[in-house]
Scaffold this active site. Structure first.
Site, short mmCIF file in Angstrom:
data_model
loop_
_atom_site.label_atom_id
_atom_site.label_comp_id
_atom_site.label_asym_id
_atom_site.label_seq_id
_atom_site.Cartn_x
_atom_site.Cartn_y
_atom_site.Cartn_z
N ASN A 1 -35.94 17.26 37.33
CA ASN A 1 -35.75 15.88 37.83
C ASN A 1 -36.63 14.89 37.08
O ASN A 1 -36.19 13.82 36.70
CB ASN A 1 -36.12 15.80 39.31
CG ASN A 1 -35.17 16.58 40.20
OD1 ASN A 1 -34.12 16.99 39.75
ND2 ASN A 1 -35.56 16.77 41.45
N GLY A 2 -37.91 15.28 36.92
CA GLY A 2 -38.87 14.38 36.29
C GLY A 2 -38.48 14.07 34.86
O GLY A 2 -38.45 12.90 34.44
N TRP B 1 -35.57 14.31 33.45
CA TRP B 1 -34.32 13.55 33.43
C TRP B 1 -34.62 12.05 33.55
O TRP B 1 -34.07 11.23 32.82
CB TRP B 1 -33.45 14.01 34.60
CG TRP B 1 -32.12 13.35 34.72
CD1 TRP B 1 -30.95 13.75 34.14
CD2 TRP B 1 -31.81 12.17 35.49
NE1 TRP B 1 -29.93 12.90 34.49
CE2 TRP B 1 -30.44 11.92 35.32
CE3 TRP B 1 -32.56 11.32 36.30
CZ2 TRP B 1 -29.79 10.85 35.95
CZ3 TRP B 1 -31.92 10.24 36.91
CH2 TRP B 1 -30.55 10.01 36.73
N HIS C 1 -35.75 12.50 41.28
CA HIS C 1 -35.58 13.23 42.54
C HIS C 1 -34.40 12.66 43.34
O HIS C 1 -33.66 13.39 43.99
CB HIS C 1 -36.86 13.17 43.38
CG HIS C 1 -38.04 13.83 42.70
ND1 HIS C 1 -37.96 15.04 42.08
CD2 HIS C 1 -39.33 13.41 42.52
CE1 HIS C 1 -39.14 15.36 41.57
NE2 HIS C 1 -39.98 14.39 41.81
N LEU D 1 -21.56 27.30 56.14
CA LEU D 1 -22.58 27.57 55.11
C LEU D 1 -23.96 27.39 55.73
O LEU D 1 -24.19 26.42 56.46
CB LEU D 1 -22.40 26.59 53.95
CG LEU D 1 -23.29 26.75 52.72
CD1 LEU D 1 -22.56 26.28 51.48
CD2 LEU D 1 -24.59 25.98 52.82
N ASP E 1 -34.79 22.34 38.95
CA ASP E 1 -35.87 21.85 38.09
C ASP E 1 -35.34 20.85 37.05
O ASP E 1 -34.21 20.99 36.58
CB ASP E 1 -36.52 23.05 37.38
CG ASP E 1 -37.89 22.70 36.82
OD1 ASP E 1 -38.42 21.61 37.16
OD2 ASP E 1 -38.41 23.50 36.03
#
Ligand code: FPP
Length: 242
Positions: free
Chosen positions: A18-19, A21, A33, A127, A16
């Site tokens: 991204n926006g 930032w 994103h 992984l 959470d």
């Protein structure tokens, strides 16, 4: 830094921030994103370095459709681009990719890209990366209940056979072990409908760092914090009682 011990076997992450930032830098949210996909790449590399075998990330929630259409469109384009760009390297690094959630709502190009990535990486063992897309935890639980109820109606299953293990196996993550550590970046302290069943005994770690800024040092800090937790699963653990 020495390796924290014990390490989590399965880490779930809400990526959470991204926006915010992007907005803080006067840039469009979708740039956040893009930077977020670099942070995911760094995190996968860190997990590989530590030999952590399971990572489940929330890339797109079933509620994210409520965002402006242009952001949704660009986010989905980014997923496809990131898939095309990164799958080869992930494959070389032994990463198996699996998408969980209802992908039927996505366009055919993205659905094909997801399927291709899953097929191409299916035999990898270093992984397992579960990418939750159009996923909602309540939806997942309701879908599992419907599926089991239908099996009971058909006479294939008796209701007394539905126990925790059987129910859990119907959920999107199937028979995988539950996450040991949950990380949420971006300052909010909630689960936001992410793996509500699976996170019942998971250690929760919240950080104010915005996802695109989440680097190796932040990942290490979360691992160190986890190593200091005492997990009791409802028992008494090391606590002494008279
Ligand atoms: C939450 O930040 C993030 C998302 C809704 C999208 C997550 C996607 C990525 C990290 C891109 C990389 C993923 C893949 C699979 C390539 P937000 O937009 O809610 O941030 P805000 O809370 O600051 O508004």
């Amino acid at each position: 830094m020495s390796t924290p011990d014990p390490l989590p076997h399965h880490i779930a992450i809400i990526m959470d921030g991204n926006g915010r930032w992007a907005l803080r830098q006067g840039r469009p949210r979708t740039d956040g994103h893009e930077a977020g996909s670099d942070a995911l790449k760094r995190t996968i590399e860190s997990a590989l370095r530590h030999g952590i075998p399971l990572l489940t990330v929330y890339a797109f929630s079933s509620e994210n459709w409520r965002r402006p259409r242009s952001e949704v469109r660009k986010l989905l384009e980014l997923f496809l681009r990131a898939l095309n760009r990164e799958v080869r390297e992930l494959n070389e690094n032994g990463v198996r990719i699996r998408f969980v959630g209802n992908r039927s709502a996505f366009n055919p190009a993205l659905r094909d890209g997801m399927l291709r990535a899953e097929k191409q990486t299916a035999d990898n063992q270093a992984l397992l990366l579960n990418v939750a897309v159009n996923y909602g935890g309540h939806d997942d639980i309701a879908r599992a209940a419907r599926h089991l109820a239908a099996a009971v109606e058909r006479g294939e299953l008796s209701s007394s056979q539905i126990d925790i293990e059987r129910f859990g196996a119907e959920l999107a993550l199937g028979k995988l072990p539950a996450p040991d550590l949950f990380i949420r970046t971006g300052g909010e302290r909630r689960l936001s409908n992410f793996l509500p069943w699976e996170l019942a005994y998971t250690e929760l770690y919240f950080t104010d760092v915005l996802w695109p800024d989440f680097g190796v040092e932040h990942f290490e800090a979360a691992l160190a914090d986890f190593a200091n937790r005492e997990r009791r699963f409802g028992g008494l653990g090391q606590v002494r009682h008279a």
